[in-house]
Write a protein that holds these residues in place. Sequence first.
Motif, short mmCIF file in Angstrom:
data_model
loop_
_atom_site.label_atom_id
_atom_site.label_comp_id
_atom_site.label_asym_id
_atom_site.label_seq_id
_atom_site.Cartn_x
_atom_site.Cartn_y
_atom_site.Cartn_z
N ALA A 77 50.53 16.42 70.61
CA ALA A 77 50.27 17.38 69.54
C ALA A 77 49.47 18.56 70.07
CB ALA A 77 49.52 16.70 68.40
N LYS A 78 48.47 18.29 70.90
CA LYS A 78 47.66 19.36 71.48
C LYS A 78 48.51 20.23 72.41
CE LYS A 78 44.01 21.68 72.74
NZ LYS A 78 43.34 22.64 71.82
N ARG A 79 49.34 19.60 73.22
CA ARG A 79 50.22 20.35 74.12
C ARG A 79 51.15 21.26 73.33
NH1 ARG A 79 54.53 16.70 76.35
NH2 ARG A 79 55.29 17.15 74.25
N PRO A 137 46.10 19.79 78.59
CA PRO A 137 46.53 20.87 77.69
C PRO A 137 45.39 21.52 76.90
CG PRO A 137 46.89 18.77 76.61
CD PRO A 137 46.27 18.46 77.96
N ASP A 138 44.19 21.47 77.44
CA ASP A 138 43.04 22.15 76.83
C ASP A 138 42.64 23.26 77.80
OD1 ASP A 138 40.95 22.82 75.20
OD2 ASP A 138 39.64 21.20 75.89
N PRO A 139 43.26 24.44 77.70
CA PRO A 139 43.15 25.46 78.75
C PRO A 139 41.72 25.87 79.06
CG PRO A 139 44.83 26.06 77.15
CD PRO A 139 44.09 24.89 76.58
N SER A 140 41.43 25.97 80.37
CA SER A 140 40.15 26.52 80.81
C SER A 140 40.09 27.99 80.44
CB SER A 140 40.03 26.37 82.33
OG SER A 140 41.02 27.17 82.97
N VAL A 187 49.26 24.26 71.92
CA VAL A 187 48.92 25.27 72.93
C VAL A 187 50.18 26.05 73.34
CG1 VAL A 187 48.15 25.57 75.33
CG2 VAL A 187 46.89 24.05 73.78
N VAL A 188 51.29 25.35 73.51
CA VAL A 188 52.54 26.01 73.86
C VAL A 188 52.93 27.03 72.80
CG1 VAL A 188 55.04 25.61 74.05
CG2 VAL A 188 53.45 24.20 75.36
N ALA A 189 52.77 26.66 71.54
CA ALA A 189 53.10 27.58 70.45
C ALA A 189 52.11 28.74 70.37
CB ALA A 189 53.13 26.82 69.12
N ARG A 190 50.82 28.44 70.53
CA ARG A 190 49.80 29.48 70.40
C ARG A 190 49.99 30.60 71.44
NH1 ARG A 190 44.02 28.13 72.32
NH2 ARG A 190 44.56 26.13 71.37
#
Length: 199
Positions: A107-109, A28-31, A112-115
């Motif tokens: 939490a990171k996922r 979940p740390d997008p490239s 990212v989903v919210a962002r």
Amino acid sequence: MSITSNSPPPDFNAIYFDTNALLEAGWPDPSVLLHNILVIGGWWGIQMFLPEPVVKEAEEHWLRKVKERVSRIDSAARELERVAKPAVCDAKAEHASIELIHEQYRAKRDEVVARYAIATSPFTKRPIEDIFGLATKYVMPFEHDKKGKGFQDTVILASILEHLSTVPSLKAVLITKDDAFGKSNYQDLITGFDGRRLR
């Protein structure tokens, strides 16, 4: 190529992601590539969807890798103590608990989903008997002579098609690295489904 006011809009209004594409993009740390897809898609008003089975599969894949690496660290400490005998080296493998690491992943996922305003589409409601029947007939994405390979792909595809069927206004693209989806006849999963709505 830049996006201008004269650029033609995409001929689709939704994107679904497969597990392999997400994992390759560092989820979940997008490239940078995945970030660009999500941002540019947002500019065009394209809805982004993570099918629930993809969310589950990606998380389990990540968790399995973490547990494997933790096991290697613990094994390395034990091996060091073994080979160091008769000296006592008191090797220690220190790391955060798997539970804490898992919490941080989620939490990171969620962040990212919210962002990127990514929505989740639900699991297929097809009975397991139906999916088993598809497997026995080698209906793609089940693959002949691959001993049941394709179960996850079938659940993912059925989930996407069912979601599309509930939202007739959507015309979508599936981002995947798996060619089994391209070989699938969508009507084997959803009778009467218009194949032009997903590519």
